[in-house]
Design a protein around this motif. Sequence first.
Motif, PDB file in Angstrom:
ATOM      1  N   PHE A  88       0.837  -1.198   0.000  1.00 41.27           N
ATOM      2  CA  PHE A  88       0.000   0.000   0.000  1.00 41.27           C
ATOM      3  C   PHE A  88       0.876   1.253   0.000  1.00 41.27           C
ATOM      4  CE2 PHE A  88      -2.580   3.337   1.878  1.00 41.27           C
ATOM      5  CZ  PHE A  88      -3.792   3.184   1.216  1.00 41.27           C
ATOM      6  N   THR A  89       1.941   1.231   0.787  1.00 43.73           N
ATOM      7  CA  THR A  89       2.867   2.369   0.836  1.00 43.73           C
ATOM      8  C   THR A  89       3.518   2.604  -0.525  1.00 43.73           C
ATOM      9  OG1 THR A  89       3.338   1.931   3.171  1.00 43.73           O
ATOM     10  CG2 THR A  89       4.910   3.307   1.978  1.00 43.73           C
ATOM     11  N   PHE A  90       3.918   1.510  -1.181  1.00 42.47           N
ATOM     12  CA  PHE A  90       4.525   1.646  -2.514  1.00 42.47           C
ATOM     13  C   PHE A  90       3.559   2.337  -3.475  1.00 42.47           C
ATOM     14  CE2 PHE A  90       7.016  -2.476  -1.539  1.00 42.47           C
ATOM     15  CZ  PHE A  90       7.986  -1.750  -0.883  1.00 42.47           C
ATOM     16  N   CYS A  91       2.340   1.828  -3.552  1.00 41.97           N
ATOM     17  CA  CYS A  91       1.378   2.378  -4.511  1.00 41.97           C
ATOM     18  C   CYS A  91       0.996   3.820  -4.179  1.00 41.97           C
ATOM     19  CB  CYS A  91       0.134   1.492  -4.559  1.00 41.97           C
ATOM     20  SG  CYS A  91       0.404  -0.096  -5.395  1.00 41.97           S
ATOM     21  N   GLN A  92       1.030   4.181  -2.925  1.00 39.96           N
ATOM     22  CA  GLN A  92       0.778   5.568  -2.546  1.00 39.96           C
ATOM     23  C   GLN A  92       1.867   6.498  -3.073  1.00 39.96           C
ATOM     24  OE1 GLN A  92       0.258   5.696   1.777  1.00 39.96           O
ATOM     25  NE2 GLN A  92      -1.763   6.592   1.456  1.00 39.96           N
TER      26      GLN A  92
END
Length: 574
Positions: A201-205
Motif C-alpha cells: 500500500f505504501t509503494f502504490c501511494q
Amino acid sequence: MAPSSSSSSSSSNCSFLQPHLPDECWESVFKHLNHPHHLEPLSLVARRFFSLTNRIRTHLTISDHILPHLPALLRRFTNLTSIKLTPDINADIDALLSQIASFDLPSLHSLDISNQRTFPSHGLRHFSKKFPTLKSLNCSRTQPDLVLISECFPNLEEINVSYTYPSSVTDLHVKALASGLKKLRKVDLSGSYICGDSSFFTFCQNWVFLEALVVRGNGFLSEIGIANAIRQRPQLRSLAVRMGNVKLELIHALVSLKDLTCLDLSYSSISDEALCAIEEGGLRFTELSLQNCLEYGYSGISCLLRKCKYLQYLDLQGTQFLNDECVIELSLLLGNLNVVKLSGNENLTDLSLFTIMRNCPLITEIRMDSTSVGKLKLEGDCLVVNSHLKFLYLAHNKWLDDGSVTMLASVCPNLEMIDLTYCRKVSKGAIDVLRRCCKIQHMDLAHLGCDLPLFQFQFRVNFEVPILFVLNLSRCRISDEELSLISKSCYRLKELNLDYCDKITENGIKQVVKNCKQLRMISLYGCEKVCSDVVAWMIFARPSLRKIGAPPQFHFADDGQQDLFLRRGCFVAL
C-alpha cells in the motif's frame, strides 16, 4: 576491428557503388535488421558502414567469452543504451561494473545484474557516479541493498526486484524503495520478501507515475491488500497478479482502473461471474493472459472477449475446457489478434489452428504446443493462406506428421520461425518448410522423426536456404553426409545445435565449419563420435565462432589453452 588499409581500394570501390544516401537513411535501413549479428558483414563493406553500424548497436550482453574484448567493445559501441551480465559470468562483478564506469557511454540507461551470486554494492556505487540517471535496473534473484539502490539511482523508472531475498526487511528498506524512487513507472515485485499488504500500500501511494505492476507469487499479499493498493494508482495500464481465488473485491478494484489495457491473471482461480463482472466494467484490453487459470469456463471467457474488440495478445494455455468448437466461436470475436497461445489444450486439433489463421487475418504468432494438431487431415475450404503468420510453435504434437507439416508450409509462406521439437513423426515435412517458406530464419527440430523407422528418416537439403540463421537438430539421427548437405544449402547459419547426434563425426563438423562462414555458435554435447581435436581446429579455421559446446571427449590441456581460445574470441563450454 576497423577495415585495414590494405582493403582501402576495395572499400573505395564499394563506396563508389553505394547510393549517395545520408547517414540517417542508412541508419534507418540497418535498424530494421533482426539481430546485431547481421550488422557484422555490413561493417566490413566500407569505413562508412563500419562507423554507422557502431553507432546503432545499443545492447550488449557481457559473458565470459567477450570479457577479454570488453574494453575494445566499449570503446567501439559508444551509443549503448543497455548492458546485461550473464548469470554464470566468471568475473568479479564489482570490478566489472567499475570497469564499465570508466568508459564514456552517455546513452546508457539500463543495467541487468539478475541472477548474480553476490550483490555488487561497491561496483554499483562506482557505477552510479558515472551513470546517476540510470532508468532501468534488474536485480531479480539477488540479495539487493534497497537503501543503496535508492541512494545511487533516484531517477529509476523501471526496477525488477522479483524473487529477491534481502538479508533483512525493515521499515527503512520499505521507505527507501517507496520514497527514494519516486519516478518509477514499471515495477516487478513477484515473490519478493519485501512485499506485504502494508508495504505494498505504501509503494502504490508513493509511486505516483506507476503504469505497470507485476506481483506474482507474493504469499504475504492478500486480495484485499492488493485491491486497496491498486486503487491508489488509477492510471495503471498493466497489471499481472496471481491469486489463489480472485474474488469480487479485487474485481471491483480492477474495473476502477479505466486505463488498464493489459491484464495477466495466470495461475489464478477465477469464476465465470468474475470474468463477466470485468466485462461489465467496460475495460478495453489489448493483452489478456489466463494461462493455467482454474474454475472458469467457456461462458465466462466468451462473455469477456465480446467486449475485447481491440485485443492483440491472448494467452489461454492450459485451459482444459477448450475444444475446436469453442475456438471457432471465439475467433470470430478476435479480428485484431496478433498473438495467441493455446498450448497444453489436448482437445484442439488442426481445425482450431486453421480457423485462427482464417478468422484472425492479422495473426503473426501461434503457439499450440502439446495439442492434437495433426489429428485431423483438413483440405479444401478449411485451408486459407495467411501471409502475416511468422512464428509457429508446434512442439510435442504426437499426431503431427510430414503431410500435416507440408500442408502448413503451403499456407504460411512468410514463416520466419517454426518449432517442431518432439514431433517424432516428422522428417521430410521439415524440408518442405525450408523449400516453401523462403523467409524462414529459425527452425527448432530437436528429436525430429524419432518414431520413424530408420529407413524412413531423411533430412537431405539439396537447395539453397539463404537466410536460415538458427537450426536446432539435437538428438536427430542425421549422418555426416546429411550434415554436409545442410551446411552447403544453409551456408549462412549462425547457430547450430547438434547435441547428442550420435551418428556424426568430426568429418561432418569440418564440412559445417568450412561452408558456414558466419557461424557463431555450435553445440556438440553428447556427440560421442566427434574427436576432441576438432575444437581447436574449429576456432582457428572459423574466426567468427564465439561459443562452442564441446563434445564429451574434450578437456582443456591447461589454463593457457582456455585463455588462448578466449583471446581468439571463442568461449568453449564443457
